[in-house]
Design a protein around this motif. Structure first.
Motif, PDB file in Angstrom:
ATOM      1  N   GLN A 139      -4.505   0.024  -3.525  1.00 45.24           N
ATOM      2  CA  GLN A 139      -5.234  -0.811  -2.568  1.00 45.24           C
ATOM      3  C   GLN A 139      -5.506  -2.191  -3.141  1.00 45.24           C
ATOM      4  O   GLN A 139      -5.390  -3.200  -2.433  1.00 45.24           O
ATOM      5  CB  GLN A 139      -6.546  -0.139  -2.178  1.00 45.24           C
ATOM      6  CG  GLN A 139      -6.396   0.981  -1.174  1.00 45.24           C
ATOM      7  CD  GLN A 139      -7.685   1.267  -0.439  1.00 45.24           C
ATOM      8  OE1 GLN A 139      -8.768   0.869  -0.862  1.00 45.24           O
ATOM      9  NE2 GLN A 139      -7.578   1.963   0.673  1.00 45.24           N
ATOM     10  N   LEU A 161       0.832  -1.198   0.000  1.00 47.00           N
ATOM     11  CA  LEU A 161       0.000   0.000   0.000  1.00 47.00           C
ATOM     12  C   LEU A 161       0.869   1.252   0.000  1.00 47.00           C
ATOM     13  O   LEU A 161       0.500   2.283  -0.565  1.00 47.00           O
ATOM     14  CB  LEU A 161      -0.915  -0.012   1.222  1.00 47.00           C
ATOM     15  CG  LEU A 161      -2.112   0.945   1.217  1.00 47.00           C
ATOM     16  CD1 LEU A 161      -3.038   0.646   0.054  1.00 47.00           C
ATOM     17  CD2 LEU A 161      -2.857   0.839   2.538  1.00 47.00           C
ATOM     18  N   PHE A 171      -8.215  -0.493   6.249  1.00 45.00           N
ATOM     19  CA  PHE A 171      -7.693  -1.394   5.233  1.00 45.00           C
ATOM     20  C   PHE A 171      -7.504  -2.800   5.784  1.00 45.00           C
ATOM     21  O   PHE A 171      -7.848  -3.793   5.115  1.00 45.00           O
ATOM     22  CB  PHE A 171      -6.374  -0.857   4.687  1.00 45.00           C
ATOM     23  CG  PHE A 171      -5.802  -1.714   3.595  1.00 45.00           C
ATOM     24  CD1 PHE A 171      -6.358  -1.698   2.322  1.00 45.00           C
ATOM     25  CD2 PHE A 171      -4.722  -2.553   3.834  1.00 45.00           C
ATOM     26  CE1 PHE A 171      -5.852  -2.500   1.316  1.00 45.00           C
ATOM     27  CE2 PHE A 171      -4.212  -3.351   2.837  1.00 45.00           C
ATOM     28  CZ  PHE A 171      -4.773  -3.328   1.573  1.00 45.00           C
TER      29      PHE A 171
END
Length: 752
Positions: free
Chosen positions: A533, A36, A716
Motif C-alpha cells: 500500500q 497495489l 484505498f
C-alpha cells in the motif's frame, strides 16, 4: 449524500441539452492500483512443496519454466526432477473428467495422499487424485475418505489409519474402516477444536481443545442490508473483562474415552505444544493474561494428570504477547528426537536464544549466545548434535532471517543461507534435506533444495519478475536513522513515484503501524500488505516513509521494552526524528506537506501523530483505528492490566487529546469489524465533536476489519484522494522562498 450530488449533476446536464460526459478514470489512481496488485505480475510457484514420508522425495507445482503447469517429483538425494505428467496431459485428463476443454489456474495447491501413493487436489470444487507412479488423474467420490485430507480442519493420524474431522463446532474421529469412533457436538460459543500436531506419534491419542466464550463480553454487529436490521453478538474480550476459558481433552479412539485435563488456576491463554517423541506425555503451554508468566506442563495421556515442567516469569516486563499468541507458541518448545529433553526459547539474557532442558525442568545449558535474536529452531538432526536455526546474526542486516547450523553443545553458529533477505524452511521427515525459500529486496523469491550435511544444493524454482520492469518498479530505498533518544538505530525504507524527479519537492507520507507485536519494514522482495500500500500511495505523487520504531519486536528485549507500560509515548517521537534526519539529506522531501496514514494499530498511531505532533503532521487518515480499551491480548501484555496501570492507559489514550487536532483528519471503519470494534471510531468522533474539532468519517457498511473488494479499492482510492486534496499530490519545483520561509518547515529542518 454522494448519490444525491450525482443525481443533481445529471439533472443539470440534461436541462442544458447536452449528454452527460463519461467519467474518466483518474490515471494516478489507476497506476496506484496496478502497484497495489504488483504480486500478480510476478510468476512464481506459490503452492508450498510437500515432502513424502520417505524423507528424500518431494512434490511441487511448477508455475515457471519448461515444466510449468504441472507437478514435479524431486529426488533430493540425486537432484533428479521429473514431471508427474506434462502440462498438456494434465489439461487433457481434467478436460475429459469435466466434459469440456479447460485451462488449469496458474497455481494448484495440493496435499500428499494419506497412503503416500499420489497427490490430492481440488479443481472446480471436485476432489481429484494424481498417482505418483502412473500419472493418472482420477476423480474422488464425494464420500471418499482420502478427500478429507484436502481440508486443513481434518487431521490424519501419522500412518493415515484414523482421521479427526472438525465440523460445526464439534469433532469426530473415523477409524480406518470409515466408522465413527468418537464424536462430540459443539454449542454456540462453546466449541471443540483440533490443534496442530494433535495426534500422538503412535496414533493412539488425539489432543482436542474446547473453548468456552459464553461469559465473554460481546460486541454487536449490525446488518444494515435491509430496513429490518439484524444484530449478531460476537464474543470479544476487551481489556479488563473476563477471558475465554480453554480446556484440553485427550481422546483415545480405540476405547472412545475422552479425558479432561484440569486447567491451571487463574486466567490464562493455552496452547498445545506437541508430544514427546515416544508419545508418553503431551505438552501444554499456558500464558498469564498479563503476559508475565509462561508455564510448560506435561500431561499423562492415560490419566490426564499434568505436572509443571518449567515456569518462566518476567515481572518487570512480559514473556509473551500477541505475536506469541499468533505463532510464537508453535516455536517455543522443540522436543529432541531422542526424547531426552527439549529446546526452549527465552529472552532472559536480553536476546531471544535457545536453551536445553530435560523433562524434569532442569536447565542443561544455553545453546546459543550473542547480541542477536534467534527466531526459530527449524530442525534438530535425528542423530548427532546438530541444530538448525533461523536467526538475525548478521549485524549489517539485523532483521534478516538467515539459516544457521549450531550444536546442542553450544558454540559458534555456521551460516548456511546462500543469500541475504528472508528465509523460510521446510525440512524432510528424515532431517537430511530441506527446502530453503528466500528473497531479498532486490532478489525475487527462489527455492533451493539442500542437504543438512552441506553436500547437496540445487535450485528448485525461481520467480519471474520481468514484468515489473515494464511497470517501472524499483526496490525501496533503505534508510537508517536514530530514534528520538539520539542513540538507538532504527531501520526503514522510502518509496518514491516511478517518475521521481530529484530536482522537485514532493509531499511526504508516513505510513505507520508501530504495534508492539510485529514489524512493518519489508526485507523480502514482495513485501507485505502494508508496504504494498505504501508503494502504491507513492505512485500518486508522494514520498512514503516506513519505519520500525522502538517497542517493536525482532531485536533485543530492551529495544522492545522501551514502550512496555507506556504504549503511545515514544513511537511518534521516533517517527518525527526519522523524518527530520531523512529529509536533512534529501531536499526533495517537502516537510511543509507531511501526512500520516495507518490501518488498525496504525490507525491508532495515525490519530496519535495528528494529536501529539500537529506541527509536523498536517493531514492524517486513520483506518479502523484500535484503542487501548480494545482486545485484551493486544493490549494487556504490553501495558499491564487496566487496574494495575491506569496511568499508562490514560497517557496512551487518544480521546483526551482530541482538542489538539489542527489539520484535516479522516477516519474509516467497517460496520462489521470484529478486530477493532466500531465503538473505537465512534468514541473518537464523539471526543472530537465535544472538542469542536471538524473531521471526516467514512463508514463502510458490512465491511470487516480489512475491507473486501470492491470496497477495498474504494477505501484505498479514498486515502489517496484525501491526501491529494489536503497536501497536494505530485512534485513542486523548489522555490527560494520555500527554503527561506519562516514557517514550521524551517523549525523542523533546524532541529535535525
Amino acid at each position: 449524500m454522494r448519490c444525491l450530488l450525482v443525481s443533481v449533476g445529471m439533472l443539470i446536464t440534461t436541462l442544458a441539452g447536452s449528454p452527460a460526459p463519461a467519467v474518466q478514470p483518474d490515471p494516478r489512481l489507476e497506476l496506484s492500483e496496478r502497484y497495489l496488485r504488483l504480486p500478480e505480475l510476478i510468476r512464481d510457484s506459490l503452492s508450498p512443496p510437500r515432502w513424502l514420508r520417505d524423507g528424500e522425495r518431494l512434490v511441487f507445482w511448477s508455475a515457471v519454466g519448461k515444466d510449468s503447469g504441472t507437478w514435479v517429483l524431486v529426488n533430493a538425494r540425486t537432484g533428479a526432477m521429473k514431471p508427474l505428467l506434462s502440462g498438456a496431459e494434465l489439461r487433457t485428463q481434467l478436460s475429459r473428467w469435466v466434459g469440456r476443454a479447460i485451462q488449469p489456474p496458474p497455481q494448484m495447491d495440493f496435499v500428499i495422499a494419506p497412503d503416500q501413493r499420489g497427490i490430492l487436489f481440488l479443481f472446480e470444487g471436485q476432489p481429484f487424485q494424481l498417482g505418483l507412479s502412473n500419472g493418472r488423474v482420477t476423480a474422488l467420490a464425494p464420500g471418499d475418505r482420502a478427500a478429507l485430507a484436502l481440508s486443513p480442519d481434518n487431521v490424519f493420524s501419522p500412518e493415515g489409519r484414523a482421521v479427526a474431522v472438525q465440523h460445526e463446532g464439534g469433532f469426530l474421529v473415523q477409524g480406518e474402516d470409515g466408522r465413527t469412533c468418537v464424536e462430540r457436538g459443539g454449542e454456540e460459543n462453546h466449541g471443540w477444536w483440533i490443534p496442530d500436531r494433535a495426534w500422538s506419534p503412535d496414533g493412539r491419542f488425539l489432543m482436542v481443545r474446547r473453548d468456552d466464550l459464553r461469559g465473554v463480553h460481546k460486541i454487536p454487529i449490525v446488518d444494515y442490508t435491509s430496513a429490518l436490521e439484524r444484530v449478531t453478538l460476537v464474543p470479544y474480550v476487551k481489556t479488563g473483562t473476563p477471558l475465554a476459558r480453554s480446556e484440553f481433552h485427550i481422546v483415545e479412539p480405540s476405547s472412545g474415552r475422552v479425558t479432561r485435563i484440569a486447567p491451571p488456576e487463574g486466567e490464562t491463554y493455552g496452547w498445545f505444544a506437541g508430544w514427546r517423541p515416544d508419545g508418553g506425555e503431551a505438552l501444554l503451554l499456558h500464558l498469564s493474561r498479563d503476559g508475565k508468566r509462561l508455564e510448560l506442563s506435561a500431561v499423562d495421556p492415560v490419566s490426564g494428570e499434568s505436572r509443571r515442567v518449567l515456569r518462566e516469569e518476567r515481572p518487570e516486563s512480559f514473556v509473551g504477547g500477541l505475536d506469541f499468541a499468533l505463532e510464537g507458541w508453535a516455536r517455543q518448545v522443540t522436543p529432541l528426537p531422542d526424547n531426552t529433553g527439549f529446546l526452549w526459547m527465552s529472552e532472559r539474557d536480553g536476546w531471544r536464544h535457545v536453551y536445553l532442558y530435560d523433562y524434569e525442568g532442569k536447565l542443561v545449558r544455553q545453546v546459543t549466545r550473542g547480541t542477536f535474536p534467534v527466531h526459530q529452531v527449524a530442525a534438530v538432526a535425528p542423530r548427532g548434535d546438530a541444530v538448525f536455526l533461523l536467526a538475525s546474526a548478521d549485524r549489517a542486516a539485523p532483521y534478516e532471517h538467515l539459516l544457521y547450523r549450531g550444536s546442542l553443545k553450544g558454540g559458534a553458529l555456521k551460516r548456511l543461507s546462500s543469500g541475504s533477505g528472508m528465509h523460510s524452511l521446510s525440512f524432510s521427515s528424515s532431517g537430511g534435506y530441506y527446502v530453503d525459500a528466500w528473497s531479498s529486496r532486490t532478489q525475487p523469491r527462489l527455492r533451493e533444495v539442500a542437504s543438512t550435511d552441506g553436500g547437496t544444493r540445487f535450485r528448485l524454482t525461481i520467480a519471474d519478475a520481468s514484468a515489473l520492469a515494464e511497470l517501472g518498479y524499483t526496490p525501496p530505498e533503505a534508510l537508517t536513522v536514530l530514534a528520538a533518544d539520539g542513540v538507538t538505530p532504527l531501520h526503514g525504507v522510502l518509496y518514491k513515484p516511478r517518475d521521481f524527479d530529484p530536482t522537485s519537492r514532493y509531499p511526504v507520507l508516513t505510513y505507520i503501524y508501530a504495534g508492539p507485536f510485529t514489524t512493518l519494514v519489508p526485507w523480502n522482495f514482495v513485501g507485505n500488505a502494508m508496504s504494498l500500500q505504501a508503494n502504491a500511495l507513492a505512485q500518486g505523487g508522494f514520498i512514503v516513509m516506513l519505519l520500525d520504531p522502538r517497542g517493536t519486536p525482532g531485536r533485543s528485549k530492551a529495544f522492545q521494552d522501551v514502550t512496555h507500560g507506556r504504549v503511545g509515548q515514544t513511537e511518534i517521537p521516533d517517527h518525527v526524528a526519522g523524518l527530520k534526519q531523512t529529509a536533512s539529506t534529501r531536499p526533495w522531501m517537502d516537510l511543509t506537506r507531511v501526512g500520516i496514514v495507518g490501518h488498525s494499530w496504525g490507525g491508532y498511531f495515525a490519530l496519535r501523530g495528528m494529536l501529539t505532533a500537529p506541527e509536523v503532521f498536517k493531514a492524517g487518515y486513520a483506518g479502523a483505528p484500535g484503542a487501548l480499551e480494545e482486545e485484551a491480548i493486544i493490549n494487556e501484555p504490553y501495558l499491564g492490566l487496566p487496574s494495575e496501570n491506569p496511568a499508562g492507559y490514560q497517557a496512551g489514550s487518544n480521546l483526551a487529546l482530541a482538542g489538539n487536532l489542527q489539520g484535516p483528519l479522516k477516519m474509516m471503519h467497517g460496520t462489521s469489524d470484529v478486530n477493532a470494534s466500531l465503538s473505537t471510531t465512534l468514541r473518537m468522533a464523539d471526543a472530537l465533536i465535544r472538542a469542536d474539532k471538524h473531521f471526516e468519517l467514512l463508514l463502510m457498511p458490512g465491511q470487516p476489519h480489512t475491507p473486501e473488494p470492491p470496497a477495498a479499492r474504494y477505501y484505498f482510492d479514498d486515502i489517496q484522494t484525501f491526501f491529494a486534496r489536503t497536501l497536494g499530490a505530485g512534485p513542486q519545483q523548489a522555490r527560494r522562498e520555500e527554503h527561506e520561509a519562516g514557517d514550521d518547515s524551517r523549525e523542523i529542518r533546524s532541529t535535525r
